[in-house]
Design a protein around this motif. Structure first.
Motif, PDB file in Angstrom:
ATOM      1  N   GLY A 260       2.395   2.030  -3.208  1.00 18.95           N
ATOM      2  CA  GLY A 260       1.471   2.335  -4.292  1.00 18.95           C
ATOM      3  C   GLY A 260       1.116   1.130  -5.150  1.00 18.95           C
ATOM      4  O   GLY A 260       0.527   1.274  -6.219  1.00 18.95           O
TER       5      GLY A 260
ATOM      6  N   VAL B 226       0.847  -1.200   0.000  1.00 27.35           N
ATOM      7  CA  VAL B 226       0.000   0.000   0.000  1.00 27.35           C
ATOM      8  C   VAL B 226       0.880   1.247   0.000  1.00 27.35           C
ATOM      9  O   VAL B 226       0.694   2.161  -0.806  1.00 27.35           O
TER      10      VAL B 226
ATOM     11  N   LEU C 106      -0.798  -1.492  -4.026  1.00 25.72           N
ATOM     12  CA  LEU C 106      -2.153  -1.864  -3.640  1.00 25.72           C
ATOM     13  C   LEU C 106      -2.841  -0.630  -3.078  1.00 25.72           C
ATOM     14  O   LEU C 106      -2.177   0.233  -2.511  1.00 25.72           O
ATOM     15  N   THR C 107      -4.161  -0.594  -3.204  1.00 23.88           N
ATOM     16  CA  THR C 107      -4.910   0.451  -2.512  1.00 23.88           C
ATOM     17  C   THR C 107      -5.194  -0.051  -1.101  1.00 23.88           C
ATOM     18  O   THR C 107      -5.182  -1.264  -0.848  1.00 23.88           O
ATOM     19  N   GLN C 108      -5.467   0.852  -0.192  1.00 18.13           N
ATOM     20  CA  GLN C 108      -5.795   0.451   1.172  1.00 18.13           C
ATOM     21  C   GLN C 108      -7.070  -0.384   1.166  1.00 18.13           C
ATOM     22  O   GLN C 108      -7.187  -1.339   1.940  1.00 18.13           O
TER      23      GLN C 108
ATOM     24  N   GLN D 137      -8.017  -2.477  -1.135  1.00 13.82           N
ATOM     25  CA  GLN D 137      -7.628  -3.835  -1.519  1.00 13.82           C
ATOM     26  C   GLN D 137      -6.954  -4.551  -0.350  1.00 13.82           C
ATOM     27  O   GLN D 137      -7.194  -5.734  -0.103  1.00 13.82           O
TER      28      GLN D 137
ATOM     29  N   VAL E 228     -10.670   2.805   6.516  1.00 16.26           N
ATOM     30  CA  VAL E 228     -11.071   2.577   5.125  1.00 16.26           C
ATOM     31  C   VAL E 228     -12.595   2.594   5.000  1.00 16.26           C
ATOM     32  O   VAL E 228     -13.134   3.038   3.993  1.00 16.26           O
TER      33      VAL E 228
END
Length: 133
Positions: free
Chosen positions: A72, A69, A74-76, A78, A132
């Motif tokens: 960059g 994450v 993975l997104t948080q 995900q 999130v």
């Protein structure tokens, strides 16, 4: 470097250090510690060694997702999915073992520290999930 990244780097380093220490214990010390112990205690040593390994691999997998994450990759959103979730709760969260005087002191120390790390990581995961949501 921003603070969350520095924090996760320290947590990752702690996890890696404990993983190496646990590997070294299992590879080089566990057999010597088991010599002369009754079969039931030898079984406990094996079981508790596996619990340490389970805790640390779960934490490392979660830490690697968090590093992805921050990089960059993975997104948080995900990273909080089931695929990257900390698991093994019932076995890994159980604090027993480190107080068992029949177990070798090195293993009891690994049990205590791996439990502490697992529980801290579990709380971190919960905080990340709340942020999130």
């Amino acid at each position: 470097m921003n603070r969350p990244t520095a924090f996760f780097n320290r947590a990752y380093d702690e996890t890696m250090s404990l993983l190496v220490e646990a590997r070294n214990y299992v590879a080089y010390q566990e057999a010597a510690d088991q010599r002369g112990l009754p079969p039931t205690v030898r079984l406990q040593v094996s079981y508790e060694s596996m619990r340490v390994t389970s805790r640390l691999t779960q934490v490392m997998a979660w830490m690697l997702a968090q590093k992805a994450v921050h990089a960059g990759e993975l997104t948080q959103a995900q990273a909080v999915g089931d695929e990257y979730a900390l698991s093994g709760g019932a076995i890994c969260a159980d604090p027993s073992g480190s107080d068992n005087q029949h177990l070798p002191i090195a293993l009891r120390s690994l049990l205590d520290r791996s439990h502490s790390l697992y529980m801290r990581t579990s709380r971190l995961e919960e905080m990340v999930r709340r942020n999130v949501a």
